[in-house]
Design a protein around this motif. Structure first.
Motif, PDB file in Angstrom:
ATOM      1  N   GLN A  19       0.833  -1.206   0.000  1.00 34.69           N
ATOM      2  CA  GLN A  19       0.000   0.000   0.000  1.00 34.69           C
ATOM      3  C   GLN A  19       0.869   1.258   0.000  1.00 34.69           C
ATOM      4  N   VAL A  20       1.851   1.287   0.886  1.00 37.81           N
ATOM      5  CA  VAL A  20       2.740   2.443   0.981  1.00 37.81           C
ATOM      6  C   VAL A  20       3.485   2.624  -0.343  1.00 37.81           C
ATOM      7  N   HIS A  30       5.471  11.553   1.887  1.00 31.92           N
ATOM      8  CA  HIS A  30       5.353  10.720   3.091  1.00 31.92           C
ATOM      9  C   HIS A  30       4.177  11.191   3.951  1.00 31.92           C
ATOM     10  N   LYS A  31       4.027  12.500   4.073  1.00 31.40           N
ATOM     11  CA  LYS A  31       2.948  13.062   4.889  1.00 31.40           C
ATOM     12  C   LYS A  31       1.578  12.725   4.301  1.00 31.40           C
ATOM     13  N   GLN A  32       1.454  12.806   2.979  1.00 32.38           N
ATOM     14  CA  GLN A  32       0.181  12.476   2.327  1.00 32.38           C
ATOM     15  C   GLN A  32      -0.146  10.993   2.477  1.00 32.38           C
ATOM     16  N   VAL A  33       0.864  10.151   2.339  1.00 31.79           N
ATOM     17  CA  VAL A  33       0.654   8.706   2.519  1.00 31.79           C
ATOM     18  C   VAL A  33       0.188   8.441   3.943  1.00 31.79           C
ATOM     19  N   VAL A  44       5.474   5.464   7.870  1.00 31.20           N
ATOM     20  CA  VAL A  44       5.668   5.410   6.423  1.00 31.20           C
ATOM     21  C   VAL A  44       7.150   5.196   6.124  1.00 31.20           C
ATOM     22  N   SER A  45       8.001   5.947   6.786  1.00 32.46           N
ATOM     23  CA  SER A  45       9.442   5.799   6.596  1.00 32.46           C
ATOM     24  C   SER A  45       9.920   4.401   6.975  1.00 32.46           C
ATOM     25  N   THR A  46       9.352   3.850   8.038  1.00 33.85           N
ATOM     26  CA  THR A  46       9.709   2.504   8.474  1.00 33.85           C
ATOM     27  C   THR A  46       9.331   1.477   7.402  1.00 33.85           C
ATOM     28  N   TYR A  47       8.119   1.597   6.847  1.00 32.78           N
ATOM     29  CA  TYR A  47       7.714   0.668   5.784  1.00 32.78           C
ATOM     30  C   TYR A  47       8.636   0.789   4.575  1.00 32.78           C
ATOM     31  N   LEU A  48       8.995   1.995   4.196  1.00 27.72           N
ATOM     32  CA  LEU A  48       9.888   2.184   3.052  1.00 27.72           C
ATOM     33  C   LEU A  48      11.273   1.599   3.331  1.00 27.72           C
ATOM     34  N   ARG A  49      11.747   1.746   4.555  1.00 26.48           N
ATOM     35  CA  ARG A  49      13.036   1.159   4.930  1.00 26.48           C
ATOM     36  C   ARG A  49      12.966  -0.364   4.844  1.00 26.48           C
TER      37      ARG A  49
END
Length: 80
Positions: A19-20, A30-33, A44-49
């Motif tokens: 989803q992310v 990131h803020k909009q997500v 969000v940053s954690t999921y991307l990492r």
């Protein structure tokens, strides 16, 4: 640097990671997500990492290309 769609023995992306990734590939910040998914920007940053750990995707451009190879669908209601 090539993006591997799914190297052998690579762990699958979770539903939330997909989803992310779809939202990022649609051009959202990131803020909009975070707002759309009801999570924090940090999450969000954690999921991307985690996605970057599972796949070779060091840049946003690589993430977008990864979203195509992973067949991540564009989130409904997202920008076209």
């Amino acid at each position: 640097m090539p993006v591997d769609s799914r190297p052998q023995n690579a762990p699958a992306l979770s539903h939330r990671e997909r989803q992310v990734l779809a939202h990022i590939a649609a051009g959202l910040s990131h803020k909009q997500v975070a707002r759309r998914l009801g999570i924090s920007v940090h999450t969000v940053s954690t999921y991307l990492r985690r996605i970057r750990t599972k796949r070779t995707a060091p840049t946003v451009a690589h993430l977008i290309r990864l979203s195509l190879t992973e067949d991540v669908t564009t989130p409904s209601g997202g920008p076209r």
